[in-house]
Design a protein around this motif. Structure first.
Motif, PDB file in Angstrom:
ATOM      1  N   ILE B  51      65.955 -14.886  39.448  1.00 52.83           N
ATOM      2  CA  ILE B  51      67.274 -14.621  38.866  1.00 52.83           C
ATOM      3  C   ILE B  51      67.714 -13.194  39.204  1.00 52.83           C
ATOM      4  CG2 ILE B  51      68.547 -14.313  36.705  1.00 52.83           C
ATOM      5  CD1 ILE B  51      66.735 -16.517  35.487  1.00 52.83           C
ATOM      6  N   GLU B  52      66.776 -12.257  39.090  1.00 56.02           N
ATOM      7  CA  GLU B  52      67.124 -10.857  39.376  1.00 56.02           C
ATOM      8  C   GLU B  52      67.501 -10.688  40.851  1.00 56.02           C
ATOM      9  OE1 GLU B  52      63.954  -7.865  39.229  1.00 56.02           O
ATOM     10  OE2 GLU B  52      65.371  -6.539  38.180  1.00 56.02           O
ATOM     11  N   ALA B  55      70.992 -12.036  41.323  1.00 57.74           N
ATOM     12  CA  ALA B  55      72.006 -11.174  40.691  1.00 57.74           C
ATOM     13  C   ALA B  55      72.269  -9.942  41.563  1.00 57.74           C
ATOM     14  CB  ALA B  55      71.548 -10.755  39.296  1.00 57.74           C
ATOM     15  N   ILE B  62      73.380 -10.707  35.286  1.00 57.22           N
ATOM     16  CA  ILE B  62      72.567 -11.913  35.071  1.00 57.22           C
ATOM     17  C   ILE B  62      73.246 -12.874  34.090  1.00 57.22           C
ATOM     18  CG2 ILE B  62      70.413 -12.718  34.002  1.00 57.22           C
ATOM     19  CD1 ILE B  62      68.951 -10.437  35.403  1.00 57.22           C
TER      20      ILE B  62
END
Lengths: 68, 68
Positions: B51-52, B55, B62
């Motif tokens: 996810i990071e 992003a 996020i």
């Protein structure tokens, strides 16, 4: 601070704001009780299904876990 | 819509807003190029480190991935 540590720090903050023990949060979130301490220590690369369970159990928005 | 489908739908929206192909997003995010289509289809239980990466690659917050 990496993303796992940030997530763990926010999880602990949110849990304590609700006066929940690690055990009761694990029970409510239907997670193994040993998982919560390791997440809070920033040792776990949690997945979105776990994130959702924690957000529901803490009655909070998922974005709260990613605050600086 | 489960959390994986919601994440996938938001990832596709954010990627298209930036006019990025799946291949170029995968390259920028340092992820396997076959991973992006399967995430967008709601088939992947992505982790916070992925996810990071997404992003950062999309230059977005996020929380955008978890919008209804």
């Amino acid at each position: 601070m990496d993303i796992k540590q940030k997530f763990g720090k926010n999880l602990k903050r949110l849990r304590l704001e609700k006066n929940l023990s690690q055990e009761s949060l694990a029970l409510t979130a239907d997670l193994d009780r040993t998982y919560i301490p390791s997440i809070e220590k920033g040792l776990r690369n949690v997945s979105i299904t776990v994130i959702e369970k924690l957000a529901i159990a803490l009655n909070t928005d998922i974005s709260e876990f990613f605050k600086d």
